[in-house]
Design a protein around this motif. Sequence first.
Motif, short mmCIF file in Angstrom:
data_model
loop_
_atom_site.label_atom_id
_atom_site.label_comp_id
_atom_site.label_asym_id
_atom_site.label_seq_id
_atom_site.Cartn_x
_atom_site.Cartn_y
_atom_site.Cartn_z
N UNK A 36 0.84 -1.19 0.00
CA UNK A 36 0.00 0.00 0.00
C UNK A 36 0.88 1.25 0.00
N UNK A 37 2.02 1.17 0.64
CA UNK A 37 2.96 2.28 0.75
C UNK A 37 4.30 1.79 0.22
N UNK A 38 4.80 2.41 -0.84
CA UNK A 38 6.08 1.96 -1.36
C UNK A 38 6.92 3.14 -1.82
N UNK A 39 8.14 2.84 -2.21
CA UNK A 39 9.12 3.83 -2.66
C UNK A 39 9.29 4.96 -1.64
N UNK A 140 0.32 2.18 8.81
CA UNK A 140 1.49 1.67 8.11
C UNK A 140 2.73 2.38 8.64
N UNK A 141 3.74 1.60 8.99
CA UNK A 141 5.03 2.12 9.42
C UNK A 141 6.09 1.46 8.54
N UNK A 142 6.53 2.15 7.49
CA UNK A 142 7.50 1.52 6.58
C UNK A 142 8.88 1.42 7.22
N UNK A 143 9.73 0.64 6.61
CA UNK A 143 11.09 0.50 7.09
C UNK A 143 11.88 1.78 6.86
#
Length: 161
Positions: A36-39, A140-143
């Motif tokens: 859902x959340x990228x780049x 969402x908590x991305x890396x």
Amino acid sequence: MRPRPASFAAVVFALLVLATVAAFAWSQRLKRDPLVLDRVSFAAVPRLHPEMPPVRAFTPNGDCRYDEIRIRFRTTRSDRADVQVVRPGGRLILTLARGIYLQRYRFHTFYWDGRERDDGLAPPGRYKLRVKLRGEDRTLVPGGVMRLHRAPREPRGECRR
């Protein structure tokens, strides 16, 4: 007539095997879903010296070099969201945007100047991005982390983007 213990154990074992297979199938399905959340990227970009390369850590000390960090990401689903900066433990530091509409397959850019909710400077350390999608009721908590370093305070000049 009471069921025999051996047949009861066989039924329980069969149910456990069935539940394990179902859980495996569900996890494989989730892995195939697109992110859902990228780049996601974090970069401190200098304002007055654009020839300087972007770096991963920033120093909000008023010298107009690396005073804020650029947060950039793409969403694959449209939704209303809250964009926040948090400590790795999850404690909220600052809400960058509240209820903003994030359109799918578009890049979204936010800037953080190292300030907390009470307008004081955040302590040096690592910080994370948190995006709360309201329509999907997901957080969402991305890396990756944003690193805030403390540098000697410079006189506040006129920094323009």
